[in-house]
Enzyme design. Structure first.
Site, PDB file in Angstrom:
ATOM      1  N   ASP A 449      43.332 -12.399   3.476  1.00 55.70           N
ATOM      2  CA  ASP A 449      43.980 -11.142   3.115  1.00 55.70           C
ATOM      3  C   ASP A 449      45.244 -10.912   3.929  1.00 55.70           C
ATOM      4  O   ASP A 449      46.183 -10.282   3.477  1.00 55.70           O
ATOM      5  CB  ASP A 449      43.016  -9.970   3.303  1.00 55.70           C
ATOM      6  CG  ASP A 449      42.519  -9.846   4.734  1.00 55.70           C
ATOM      7  OD1 ASP A 449      42.381 -10.894   5.403  1.00 55.70           O
ATOM      8  OD2 ASP A 449      42.258  -8.727   5.187  1.00 55.70           O
ATOM      9  N   ARG A 453      45.592  -9.974  11.231  1.00 50.57           N
ATOM     10  CA  ARG A 453      44.559  -9.018  11.623  1.00 50.57           C
ATOM     11  C   ARG A 453      43.169  -9.518  11.256  1.00 50.57           C
ATOM     12  O   ARG A 453      42.428  -9.990  12.101  1.00 50.57           O
ATOM     13  CB  ARG A 453      44.867  -7.669  10.948  1.00 50.57           C
ATOM     14  CG  ARG A 453      44.051  -6.509  11.429  1.00 50.57           C
ATOM     15  CD  ARG A 453      44.420  -5.258  10.637  1.00 50.57           C
ATOM     16  NE  ARG A 453      44.182  -5.415   9.218  1.00 50.57           N
ATOM     17  CZ  ARG A 453      44.758  -4.677   8.271  1.00 50.57           C
ATOM     18  NH1 ARG A 453      45.660  -3.773   8.596  1.00 50.57           N
ATOM     19  NH2 ARG A 453      44.465  -4.861   6.999  1.00 50.57           N
ATOM     20  N   GLU A 454      42.813  -9.439   9.993  1.00 47.90           N
ATOM     21  CA  GLU A 454      41.448  -9.790   9.584  1.00 47.90           C
ATOM     22  C   GLU A 454      41.307 -11.285   9.291  1.00 47.90           C
ATOM     23  O   GLU A 454      40.303 -11.891   9.631  1.00 47.90           O
ATOM     24  CB  GLU A 454      41.051  -8.985   8.345  1.00 47.90           C
ATOM     25  CG  GLU A 454      41.023  -7.487   8.590  1.00 47.90           C
ATOM     26  CD  GLU A 454      40.865  -6.732   7.284  1.00 47.90           C
ATOM     27  OE1 GLU A 454      39.841  -6.917   6.616  1.00 47.90           O
ATOM     28  OE2 GLU A 454      41.784  -5.973   6.920  1.00 47.90           O
ATOM     29  N   ASP A 461      40.939  -9.854  -3.575  1.00 46.36           N
ATOM     30  CA  ASP A 461      42.308 -10.328  -3.451  1.00 46.36           C
ATOM     31  C   ASP A 461      42.454 -11.705  -4.097  1.00 46.36           C
ATOM     32  O   ASP A 461      43.440 -11.992  -4.784  1.00 46.36           O
ATOM     33  CB  ASP A 461      42.701 -10.427  -1.975  1.00 46.36           C
ATOM     34  CG  ASP A 461      42.477  -9.131  -1.211  1.00 46.36           C
ATOM     35  OD1 ASP A 461      41.427  -8.506  -1.425  1.00 46.36           O
ATOM     36  OD2 ASP A 461      43.327  -8.758  -0.395  1.00 46.36           O
ATOM     37  N   TRP A 526      35.500  -7.130  -6.737  1.00 50.08           N
ATOM     38  CA  TRP A 526      35.404  -8.095  -5.636  1.00 50.08           C
ATOM     39  C   TRP A 526      34.337  -9.135  -5.985  1.00 50.08           C
ATOM     40  O   TRP A 526      34.632 -10.319  -6.098  1.00 50.08           O
ATOM     41  CB  TRP A 526      35.120  -7.371  -4.332  1.00 50.08           C
ATOM     42  CG  TRP A 526      36.368  -6.869  -3.661  1.00 50.08           C
ATOM     43  CD1 TRP A 526      36.953  -7.401  -2.551  1.00 50.08           C
ATOM     44  CD2 TRP A 526      37.199  -5.762  -4.045  1.00 50.08           C
ATOM     45  NE1 TRP A 526      38.107  -6.697  -2.226  1.00 50.08           N
ATOM     46  CE2 TRP A 526      38.271  -5.680  -3.125  1.00 50.08           C
ATOM     47  CE3 TRP A 526      37.156  -4.822  -5.078  1.00 50.08           C
ATOM     48  CZ2 TRP A 526      39.274  -4.720  -3.208  1.00 50.08           C
ATOM     49  CZ3 TRP A 526      38.153  -3.863  -5.168  1.00 50.08           C
ATOM     50  CH2 TRP A 526      39.192  -3.820  -4.242  1.00 50.08           C
ATOM     51  N   GLU A 766      50.809  -4.966   2.485  1.00 48.49           N
ATOM     52  CA  GLU A 766      49.460  -4.547   2.104  1.00 48.49           C
ATOM     53  C   GLU A 766      49.478  -3.218   1.356  1.00 48.49           C
ATOM     54  O   GLU A 766      48.674  -3.004   0.444  1.00 48.49           O
ATOM     55  CB  GLU A 766      48.587  -4.419   3.354  1.00 48.49           C
ATOM     56  CG  GLU A 766      47.159  -3.994   3.068  1.00 48.49           C
ATOM     57  CD  GLU A 766      46.301  -3.919   4.314  1.00 48.49           C
ATOM     58  OE1 GLU A 766      45.063  -3.812   4.185  1.00 48.49           O
ATOM     59  OE2 GLU A 766      46.860  -3.962   5.435  1.00 48.49           O
ATOM     60  N   HIS A 783      50.555  -9.673   2.947  1.00 44.93           N
ATOM     61  CA  HIS A 783      49.284  -9.455   2.252  1.00 44.93           C
ATOM     62  C   HIS A 783      49.576  -9.664   0.772  1.00 44.93           C
ATOM     63  O   HIS A 783      50.220  -8.831   0.151  1.00 44.93           O
ATOM     64  CB  HIS A 783      48.824  -8.020   2.530  1.00 44.93           C
ATOM     65  CG  HIS A 783      47.379  -7.758   2.292  1.00 44.93           C
ATOM     66  ND1 HIS A 783      46.826  -7.769   1.042  1.00 44.93           N
ATOM     67  CD2 HIS A 783      46.373  -7.461   3.148  1.00 44.93           C
ATOM     68  CE1 HIS A 783      45.536  -7.468   1.140  1.00 44.93           C
ATOM     69  NE2 HIS A 783      45.241  -7.291   2.398  1.00 44.93           N
TER      70      HIS A 783
END
Length: 882
Positions: A449, A453-454, A461, A526, A766, A783
């Protein structure tokens, strides 16, 4: 001409595969193949009357471990003699059986506190060869990420191997041809292992898959005297630590050059090392990679060295990337330097990463830093080994960098770029660049993503961007690998986690992150990646075997949704009106109105405050997102009907078709008013209902008109979030509103695709408000989700669209507009390059089209006239209307 561009399992001359019946593909220039003949090893297919030139399965004798097969192909076309034979290609099998392994897992023989950071272990072993080497293969993997060394050389050019997979089910083993590195006499084999995804930070936690690093390696050598040797990791190996004191993919690396050990990977290294521990880990999860590894793809020189208002020294590389910094430095021993990596400068012009901090309990501070201590041995060159960062800027402390002694190295999976787009508006060209750079930065072993960060493989996505991703890069095997992990991480109930690989799946301890992951898993849009992604991959590449392989996973997801939809949510159960309404009760099993769903996610303004985001989260946790979830229920069951029909399961196809029709009708009754208003009456509501065909035909015009009203009400700005943004412009074009689609595409005030360009963006943000007009930075600036608009540039602006799977039949139908005077795009399909270029010159529209062998094209001009063409270059011209 003979066939060319031969591939095996989508790879050129692959080494170490484990597919027992690999699929072979080739390209050709003639219009249509009528037959082929393959010779592979001792197998000869003979003349096979078939137009198939992609994914043709090998039909020879059963393949064995380490077997190398050379192959070639020739073809027949209509009315012609056979072509010449192609040039030879080859593939080589890896270790196919668990019994082929003589090597054992080894680990450093020391106790380590899993809560602390530990140095990267070095492993080594010396051995002797009593003859000249004819061939040698190294098979290697790790718990962690490794770099292999042999006789003073680094083995291969891949980085962060073995890559990220669902480790307990699928751990990749790389195969290397190391013939040239070996010699008669003494040899030394070694490896360095870093924390990686195994015990480094994955998501916001560490030690997800294990707390100990390990190595598994096996070297097979064939000698000129006919002898063979197999050397594997075992209790005779030794280990030590060296200059890498910390290696975390997210937090960064600490490197002390004073601790380097010159010659550690060469024979006769005399330093005393410690013994290793042999570990009893299974080898049943070992698999060969099917996707290209991560490599150093590009190097970027700085565009400026900045002095910020607070006195910081900041290096600006001019492009937001995923990667790391390489530097050349001179200085005294013991001198310590620091590099911190970030995407943006704050409102005052200072380096900052505050916008990237996750507002979650237990979330550690995002470091993205590299610390280096000089050895003092002259000019030192350094690039961290086991980390990567998302950044455009690097904060430098402890030294003064110059433009010549520092560079950024972009890392991403080694996927060919197969899509190009250019037009007369430079802003759209920059948008195309931003989309591609976000894909590069987030296609790093898995579809992440964000790279800072993550760094997680969010399923939503991945599915919503896949069509664009497959237009731009040859990501066939990249997505196949991801789908393999999705299938094994899918729960027995059919639930699909939000993240693949699923860092919450390994059991053993509870945490806030794991509890949150469990509460939010199985969300509509998702989890539907289990269905949408295989279908998209099939339509874009013609890969029916992946569709067949994923079909059980697809079925499990739809069964999970169907079972959950039958459950009555608490807010209906306590409402007497629900029990008194027979119609509502009858359709309740077809309305998915329970469990948490992310919903449309990040519509404009959703990130305006933490309170607003938390409020939305709580609302969806309590009341679900039934409009979105039911729409995806209908959509995925329709795709299941298509899939079952494609795979020739007619009874199942009919069952899914009936279920989809029933869910569609329930959606209409629950969320559509008689005058065509849909659900929450937002742009996303109409885009989704129109694109998923969830409306009665008579209400489509009213819904399309309401969508236009909402767009105009927003000042001709978009109002969609993650899930509907990919469909917004296509829906407008298909409902006769191409001019408004272009107005939205070319809008340059927020929220829009072009607004970020006014703030210097080089990647996709993002949120729509990533950098506010006053300079305030919010969330990730790399993102790819909103980059899904890229498919519109190819399919509508340039007009290249597949009509049959893999672009076997293609439509070229340009849609000029928006004041553009020219546009050109190309896409290299499995059959070859398809290109469309158009110009407006005076009163004429001119179009050039390029079609590869084996593809038929429907050419549709703006006035509606059409022609069918085969392989070759074709030119068209017509008077411009108006």
């Amino acid at each position: 001409m003979p066939p060319f561009a031969l591939t095996c399992e989508g790879l050129t001359d692959p080494l170490g595969i484990d597919v027992r019946r690999p699929r072979l593909s080739w390209r050709y220039e003639e219009s249509f193949q009528t037959a082929y003949q393959i010779q592979a090893g001792g197998w000869d297919s003979g003349r096979v009357a078939s137009a198939q030139s992609i994914h043709v399965p090998y039909g020879g004798p059963e393949l064995t471990s380490r077997q190398r097969v050379s192959w070639r192909v020739r073809i027949w076309t209509e009315g012609k003699d056979p072509s010449e034979w192609s040039e030879e290609a080859w593939w080589e099998m890896g270790l196919l059986e668990e019994s082929n392994w003589i090597a054992s897992w080894i680990e450093p023989d020391r106790e380590e506190d899993p809560q602390e950071r530990h140095p990267a272990p070095f492993f080594r072993h010396e051995f002797a060869l009593d003859g000249e080497v004819i061939s040698a293969r190294l098979y290697i993997t790790a718990h962690g990420v490794y770099r292999a060394h042999l006789n003073g050389r680094v083995v291969g050019d891949a980085v962060l191997t073995p890559g990220f997979t669902s480790y307990h089910h699928r751990l990749q083993v790389q195969s290397y041809d190391v013939t040239a590195a070996l010699r008669r006499g003494r040899n030394a084999l070694g490896a360095i292992v870093g924390d990686g995804w195994w015990r480094g930070t994955a998501g916001i936690e560490r030690n997800v898959y294990g707390t100990r690093l390990g190595l598994l390696a096996q070297l097979h050598v064939t000698l000129a005297n006919g002898g063979e040797r197999a050397i594997g990791t075992d209790g005779e190996w030794t280990s030590s630590t060296g200059p890498i004191l910390r290696s975390d993919l997210r937090d960064g690396e600490i490197y002390d050059a004073r601790l380097e050990m010159p010659g550690w990977d060469e024979p006769d290294f005399e330093q005393t090392w410690q013994p290793v521990r042999v570990a009893d880990h299974s080898k049943a999860n070992l698999v060969a990679p099917i996707a290209p590894p991560v490599r150093r793809r590009e190097r970027l020189r700085p565009v400026a060295i900045l002095k910020t208002p607070s006195g910081q020294t900041v290096v600006d590389f001019g492009q937001n990337i995923a990667g790391r910094v390489r530097l050349i430095i001179n200085g005294p021993a013991n001198k310590a330097i620091l590099l911190k990596h970030g995407e943006a400068l704050d409102q005052e012009g200072n380096f900052s990463m505050k916008h990237l901090q996750l507002p979650l309990p237990g979330a550690q501070e995002l470091l993205q830093e590299v610390r280096y201590t000089l050895s003092g041995r002259g000019t030192e060159s350094f690039e961290p080994l086991f980390t990567f960062h998302g950044f455009r800027y690097a904060l430098a402390e402890g030294f003064d960098p110059s433009l010549d002694d520092i560079e950024a190295v972009a890392l991403y999976s080694d996927l060919d770029i197969i899509g190009e787009f250019e037009c007369s508006d430079p802003r759209l060209n920059q948008l195309q660049s931003n989309i591609l750079w976000s894909q590069k930065g987030n296609f790093l072993s898995i579809p992440t993503d964000c790279p800072q960060r993550e760094r997680n493989g969010w399923t939503g996505d991945a599915q919503l961007y896949a069509r664009t991703g497959l237009f731009l890069m040859d990501a066939r095997n990249f997505y196949r690998k991801y789908l393999l992990d999705l299938a094994v991480d899918q729960q027995d109930s059919g639930l699909v986690p939000n993240l693949i690989p699923d860092p919450a799946k390994p059991r053993g301890r509870r945490s806030f992150f794991r509890s949150l992951a469990a509460k939010t898993a199985g969300a509509a849009g998702w989890g539907d990646a289990a269905v949408i992604l295989p279908w998209t991959l099939y339509r874009m590449t013609g890969d029916i075997e992946t569709l067949r392989r994923q079909y059980p996973s697809m079925k499990r997801w739809v069964a999970y949704v169907e079972a959950n939809a039958r459950k009555i949510p608490w807010y209906k159960a306590v409402n007497p009106a629900f029990w008194l309404d027979g119609a509502k009760r009858r359709r309740e099993p077809l309305v998915w109105d329970n469990r948490y769903h992310w919903g449309e996610w990040l519509e404009p303004g959703d990130f305006n405050s933490a309170a607003a985001m938390m409020g939305g989260f709580v609302r969806r946790m309590l009341f679900s997102a039934p409009e979105v979830a039911t729409a995806y229920f209908a959509h995925s069951t329709r795709l299941m009907a298509e899939t079952a029909g494609t795979l020739e399961f007619p009874n199942e196809a009919e069952e899914y078709r009936r279920l989809s029709d029933r869910v569609r009708q329930a959606f209409i009754e629950e969320f559509v008013t008689p005058d065509g208003r849909v659900g929450a009456d937002k742009q996303a509501s109409y885009v989704r209902a129109l694109h998923f065909d969830l409306l009665p035909e008579k209400l489509r015009p009213a819904a399309a008109a309401r969508l236009i009203e909402l767009i105009r009400k927003a000042g001709t700005h978009l109002g969609t979030g993650f899930l509907s943004t990919p469909f917004l412009l296509p829906v407008l074009a298909e409902t006769g509103q191409l001019d408004i689609a272009y107005e939205l595409l070319l809008q340059d005030t927020a929220p829009s695709w072009l607004y970020p360009l006014t703030k210097g963006a080089t990647t996709i943000w993002e949120t729509w408000e990533g950098i506010a007009p006053d300079g305030k930075v919010t969330a990730s600036l790399n993102h790819y989700a909103y980059g899904a608009v890229g498919s519109f540039l190819y399919e509508y602006v340039a007009g290249i669209r597949p009509l049959e799977p893999g672009f076997r039949r293609v439509e070229v139908h340009p849609h000029p507009g928006g004041g553009l005077t020219y546009a050109r795009a190309s896409h290299t399909s499995p059959y070859g390059r398809i290109a469309s270029s158009w110009w407006l010159k005076g009163g004429n529209f001119e179009l050039e089209v390029e079609i590869p062998g084996g593809v038929s094209a429907d050419i549709i001009l703006p006035d509606g006239s059409s022609e069918q063409k085969g392989a070759g270059k074709h030119r068209f011209e017509q008077a411009r209307a108006g």
